[in-house]
Structure formats: C-alpha cells, structure tokens
Motif scaffolding. Structure first.
Motif, PDB file in Angstrom:
ATOM      1  N   CYS A 163      -4.792 -14.033 -12.277  1.00  0.00           N
ATOM      2  CA  CYS A 163      -5.295 -12.744 -12.719  1.00  0.00           C
ATOM      3  C   CYS A 163      -6.806 -12.841 -12.882  1.00  0.00           C
ATOM      4  CB  CYS A 163      -4.643 -12.334 -14.036  1.00  0.00           C
ATOM      5  SG  CYS A 163      -5.156 -13.321 -15.450  1.00  0.00           S
ATOM      6  N   LYS A 164      -7.478 -11.696 -12.827  1.00  0.00           N
ATOM      7  CA  LYS A 164      -8.922 -11.665 -12.987  1.00  0.00           C
ATOM      8  C   LYS A 164      -9.287 -11.646 -14.463  1.00  0.00           C
ATOM      9  CE  LYS A 164     -10.043  -9.319  -8.639  1.00  0.00           C
ATOM     10  NZ  LYS A 164     -10.684  -8.123  -8.033  1.00  0.00           N
ATOM     11  N   THR A 165     -10.288 -12.428 -14.837  1.00  0.00           N
ATOM     12  CA  THR A 165     -10.841 -12.384 -16.184  1.00  0.00           C
ATOM     13  C   THR A 165     -12.357 -12.254 -16.067  1.00  0.00           C
ATOM     14  OG1 THR A 165     -11.323 -14.741 -16.562  1.00  0.00           O
ATOM     15  CG2 THR A 165      -9.040 -14.027 -16.860  1.00  0.00           C
ATOM     16  N   LYS A 166     -13.029 -12.070 -17.189  1.00  0.00           N
ATOM     17  CA  LYS A 166     -14.485 -11.954 -17.177  1.00  0.00           C
ATOM     18  C   LYS A 166     -15.152 -13.261 -16.780  1.00  0.00           C
ATOM     19  CE  LYS A 166     -14.491  -8.261 -20.603  1.00  0.00           C
ATOM     20  NZ  LYS A 166     -14.877  -7.855 -21.977  1.00  0.00           N
ATOM     21  N   TYR A 167     -14.370 -14.349 -16.807  1.00  0.00           N
ATOM     22  CA  TYR A 167     -14.911 -15.656 -16.443  1.00  0.00           C
ATOM     23  C   TYR A 167     -14.301 -16.189 -15.152  1.00  0.00           C
ATOM     24  CZ  TYR A 167     -16.123 -15.199 -21.372  1.00  0.00           C
ATOM     25  OH  TYR A 167     -16.595 -14.726 -22.578  1.00  0.00           O
ATOM     26  N   GLY A 168     -13.824 -15.277 -14.306  1.00  0.00           N
ATOM     27  CA  GLY A 168     -13.248 -15.666 -13.029  1.00  0.00           C
ATOM     28  C   GLY A 168     -11.737 -15.583 -13.033  1.00  0.00           C
ATOM     29  N   ASN A 169     -11.121 -15.951 -11.919  1.00  0.00           N
ATOM     30  CA  ASN A 169      -9.675 -15.914 -11.803  1.00  0.00           C
ATOM     31  C   ASN A 169      -9.029 -17.035 -12.617  1.00  0.00           C
ATOM     32  OD1 ASN A 169      -9.631 -13.701 -10.065  1.00  0.00           O
ATOM     33  ND2 ASN A 169      -9.822 -14.995  -8.242  1.00  0.00           N
ATOM     34  N   LYS A 170      -7.944 -16.711 -13.296  1.00  0.00           N
ATOM     35  CA  LYS A 170      -7.203 -17.709 -14.059  1.00  0.00           C
ATOM     36  C   LYS A 170      -5.722 -17.591 -13.743  1.00  0.00           C
ATOM     37  CE  LYS A 170     -10.306 -18.608 -17.919  1.00  0.00           C
ATOM     38  NZ  LYS A 170     -10.394 -18.865 -19.381  1.00  0.00           N
ATOM     39  N   ARG A 171      -5.040 -18.739 -13.851  1.00  0.00           N
ATOM     40  CA  ARG A 171      -3.602 -18.773 -13.612  1.00  0.00           C
ATOM     41  C   ARG A 171      -2.886 -18.641 -14.951  1.00  0.00           C
ATOM     42  NH1 ARG A 171      -4.600 -24.444 -10.920  1.00  0.00           N
ATOM     43  NH2 ARG A 171      -6.001 -24.339 -12.711  1.00  0.00           N
ATOM     44  N   ILE A 172      -2.019 -17.613 -15.060  1.00  0.00           N
ATOM     45  CA  ILE A 172      -1.331 -17.356 -16.327  1.00  0.00           C
ATOM     46  C   ILE A 172      -0.479 -18.550 -16.744  1.00  0.00           C
ATOM     47  CG2 ILE A 172       0.471 -15.953 -17.425  1.00  0.00           C
ATOM     48  CD1 ILE A 172      -2.246 -14.605 -17.312  1.00  0.00           C
ATOM     49  N   CYS A 173       0.114 -19.242 -15.782  1.00  0.00           N
ATOM     50  CA  CYS A 173       1.011 -20.348 -16.134  1.00  0.00           C
ATOM     51  C   CYS A 173       0.274 -21.581 -16.630  1.00  0.00           C
ATOM     52  CB  CYS A 173       1.890 -20.726 -14.942  1.00  0.00           C
ATOM     53  SG  CYS A 173       0.984 -21.511 -13.584  1.00  0.00           S
ATOM     54  N   LYS A 174      -0.973 -21.796 -16.183  1.00  0.00           N
ATOM     55  CA  LYS A 174      -1.706 -23.008 -16.529  1.00  0.00           C
ATOM     56  C   LYS A 174      -2.901 -22.728 -17.438  1.00  0.00           C
ATOM     57  CE  LYS A 174      -3.918 -27.106 -14.506  1.00  0.00           C
ATOM     58  NZ  LYS A 174      -3.097 -28.055 -15.276  1.00  0.00           N
ATOM     59  N   ASP A 175      -3.767 -21.787 -17.037  1.00  0.00           N
ATOM     60  CA  ASP A 175      -4.921 -21.430 -17.854  1.00  0.00           C
ATOM     61  C   ASP A 175      -4.505 -20.501 -18.991  1.00  0.00           C
ATOM     62  OD1 ASP A 175      -6.620 -22.789 -15.960  1.00  0.00           O
ATOM     63  OD2 ASP A 175      -6.356 -21.055 -14.657  1.00  0.00           O
ATOM     64  N   GLY A 176      -3.386 -19.830 -18.840  1.00  0.00           N
ATOM     65  CA  GLY A 176      -2.748 -19.014 -19.873  1.00  0.00           C
ATOM     66  C   GLY A 176      -1.497 -19.750 -20.328  1.00  0.00           C
ATOM     67  N   PRO A 177      -0.489 -19.070 -20.861  1.00  0.00           N
ATOM     68  CA  PRO A 177      -0.409 -17.607 -20.895  1.00  0.00           C
ATOM     69  C   PRO A 177      -1.313 -16.954 -21.936  1.00  0.00           C
ATOM     70  CG  PRO A 177       1.472 -18.549 -22.031  1.00  0.00           C
ATOM     71  CD  PRO A 177       0.727 -19.708 -21.410  1.00  0.00           C
ATOM     72  N   VAL A 178      -1.974 -17.771 -22.774  1.00  0.00           N
ATOM     73  CA  VAL A 178      -2.812 -17.220 -23.838  1.00  0.00           C
ATOM     74  C   VAL A 178      -4.244 -17.054 -23.350  1.00  0.00           C
ATOM     75  CG1 VAL A 178      -3.704 -17.565 -26.169  1.00  0.00           C
ATOM     76  CG2 VAL A 178      -1.351 -18.246 -25.621  1.00  0.00           C
ATOM     77  N   LEU A 179      -4.761 -15.841 -23.462  1.00  0.00           N
ATOM     78  CA  LEU A 179      -6.156 -15.540 -23.156  1.00  0.00           C
ATOM     79  C   LEU A 179      -6.823 -14.969 -24.403  1.00  0.00           C
ATOM     80  CD1 LEU A 179      -5.800 -13.760 -19.678  1.00  0.00           C
ATOM     81  CD2 LEU A 179      -6.305 -16.173 -20.114  1.00  0.00           C
ATOM     82  N   LYS A 180      -8.113 -15.214 -24.556  1.00  0.00           N
ATOM     83  CA  LYS A 180      -8.847 -14.689 -25.697  1.00  0.00           C
ATOM     84  C   LYS A 180      -9.367 -13.283 -25.391  1.00  0.00           C
ATOM     85  CE  LYS A 180     -10.143 -19.081 -27.779  1.00  0.00           C
ATOM     86  NZ  LYS A 180     -11.254 -19.927 -28.322  1.00  0.00           N
ATOM     87  N   ARG A 181      -9.534 -12.492 -26.454  1.00  0.00           N
ATOM     88  CA  ARG A 181      -9.951 -11.102 -26.307  1.00  0.00           C
ATOM     89  C   ARG A 181     -11.152 -10.946 -25.382  1.00  0.00           C
ATOM     90  NH1 ARG A 181     -10.122  -6.252 -29.148  1.00  0.00           N
ATOM     91  NH2 ARG A 181      -8.862  -7.043 -30.872  1.00  0.00           N
ATOM     92  N   GLU A 182     -12.168 -11.809 -25.570  1.00  0.00           N
ATOM     93  CA  GLU A 182     -13.431 -11.618 -24.876  1.00  0.00           C
ATOM     94  C   GLU A 182     -13.361 -11.881 -23.372  1.00  0.00           C
ATOM     95  OE1 GLU A 182     -13.669 -15.732 -26.910  1.00  0.00           O
ATOM     96  OE2 GLU A 182     -12.926 -13.726 -27.390  1.00  0.00           O
ATOM     97  N   GLU A 183     -12.263 -12.463 -22.874  1.00  0.00           N
ATOM     98  CA  GLU A 183     -12.199 -12.748 -21.447  1.00  0.00           C
ATOM     99  C   GLU A 183     -11.277 -11.796 -20.677  1.00  0.00           C
ATOM    100  OE1 GLU A 183     -10.302 -16.536 -20.479  1.00  0.00           O
ATOM    101  OE2 GLU A 183      -9.510 -16.600 -22.514  1.00  0.00           O
ATOM    102  N   ILE A 184     -10.586 -10.899 -21.394  1.00  0.00           N
ATOM    103  CA  ILE A 184      -9.564 -10.067 -20.766  1.00  0.00           C
ATOM    104  C   ILE A 184     -10.182  -8.868 -20.045  1.00  0.00           C
ATOM    105  CG2 ILE A 184      -7.566  -8.585 -21.203  1.00  0.00           C
ATOM    106  CD1 ILE A 184      -6.930 -10.409 -23.611  1.00  0.00           C
TER     107      ILE A 184
END
Length: 246
Positions: free
Chosen positions: A223-244
């Motif tokens: 998925c796209k974030t403010k800091y580039g593409n991230k993988r929900i399974c590995k870089d997530g599933p938790v994302l911080k407010r400021e990157e969503i």
C-alpha cells in the motif's frame, strides 16, 4: 523474524455462533509484540490463513477468528490434539515505547482480539488504558467480560443499539467524553478512517488486508504511505497516523 513450526490444538470452542477461540501449544519466542499475527496452513488450501494473535505466553498462542469462508469453516471443525503448520512472529505489531499514560484501545469486530494482549502489556507498564469495542449487534459481542476482568474501563457500541451505545465506536468516544493521550486501533477500514478523522492524538492503526505469503515476499499486500510503498504483512499491519494515506 518469523518461524515455521508445528503447533498442537489445546482447545477450539465458539465464543458466539460465528466466532471461535483456539489455543495452540508450541514455540512462541518469535512473537515479540501485541498486534502480530500467525499464518496457518490448511489442508487443501493454496494460501495460508492470517489470524491476529489475541494473547500468548511462553507455551501457548490464543487466536480468535470468525467463520467467514471455507478455510475458517475447516478450522472450526478441528479438535483438541490435532496439529497445524504455522508461521509465527509475522508483522510489526504495536509499540508501547511512548510517553502516553491514558491510551485508548479501539477494536471493531475481529479487530478486537489483538487489543487484549496489548491491554495486558500496557497495564504491566503502569499505564491506564480504556477499551472501546464495536459490533453490529449484542449477539456478536465477545471478550467484554475478559477485558473487564483486567480491571480497565470497557465500553461498547452496537449498530442496532442492542448493547452499549447505539451507533459506532466514534459515538462512544463522543457520548462518554473519553479522554486519552494515545490511540491504538484495529478493525475494518471505514472504522479506522472514522477514528482518524475524529481524533488528533498520536495513533497506531492496524490494517486488514488480503495476504499471499504473509512475510513480504510476494508484494501482494503493498500500500502507499507518505514514506513510500509498504507491505501490510511485513512493514504493517500496524501503521502510524503520520504515514497513512487514505
């Protein structure tokens, strides 16, 4: 770091007509944070089933899952003593490394389970969490008493008003005038977006996504974030407010 292993089913019982709690015995050392998940291999199914961890200790993992398809139907029929091939320690989980003292934990439906171990961890750190749970109707509610037994304030909403506040979790926050200095949440995307819009505190959002491998190799849940593409399974599933990015 994740680990593949064989786990024995200790118990598998319904909490509601469609929601089950399964306790598994095996190696838990690779689970290091609340909000991580496991990936279960099922006979005859090509893809593993990702299920969030509700609780864990030195020997057992507790998961809570909803019967929504053939895979979870298969799981619901499993008995004590059977074994499962599982990947553990997946995902990044929630962080408690902050200065918040009155965090709010919000779970919607099957987004409630990861809040349980997180609540226990926050209490162990001397913090005072409050829990809000959202369901469609009272017959779907689970773990309300379990959270209350931890000694925390627990509120719930139901869309039909059959228990707690009629409406949604955001209605609970408003009607009960809840005060908090941090937000942890897991649940369906519309709920996460509503909480994002209704709150201003620092927050961590756990996203649900269809996953292929579960450990970042297939790139199927990017998925796209403010800091580039991230993988929900590995870089997530938790994302911080400021990157969503919604």
């Amino acid at each position: 770091m994740y680990k593949q292993g064989i786990y024995k089913i200790v118990s598998n019982a319904p909490l509601t007509p469609t929601v089950y709690r399964m306790v598994l015995e095996g190696d838990t050392q690779y689970i290091t944070r609340s909000g991580q998940f496991i990936n279960i291999e099922l006979e005859g199914k090509f893809l593993r089933r990702p299920i969030s961890v509700a609780d864990y200790d030195e020997q057992t993992i507790t998961i809570i899952y909803k019967v929504v398809g053939r895979g979870t139907e298969q799981m619901a029929k499993m008995c004590e003593g059977m074994t499962l091939d599982i990947l553990t320690g997946l995902g990044n989980g929630f962080s408690t490394d902050n200065n918040a003292q009155r965090p709010l934990l919000v779970g919607g439906g099957v987004g409630v389970p990861p809040m349980y171990n997180l609540c226990k961890r926050l209490l162990a750190e001397g913090k005072r969490p409050t829990v809000v749970m959202g369901f469609n109707t009272a017959s779907e509610l689970f773990y309300y008493d379990e959270f209350r037994e931890l000694g925390v304030e627990v509120y719930c909403s139901t869309a039909d008003g059959s228990m707690g506040v009629k409406g949604f979790v955001t209605d609970v926050i408003r009607e009960k005038a809840l005060t908090f200095d941090y937000l942890y949440t897991c649940g369906p995307l519309p709920m996460l977006k509503a909480l994002y819009d209704a709150t201003t505190v620092d927050a961590e959002f756990s996203f649900e996504e269809r996953m292929g491998c579960g450990f970042g190799a297939c790139m199927g849940c990017s998925c796209k974030t403010k800091y580039g593409n991230k993988r929900i399974c590995k870089d997530g599933p938790v994302l911080k407010r400021e990157e969503i990015i919604w």
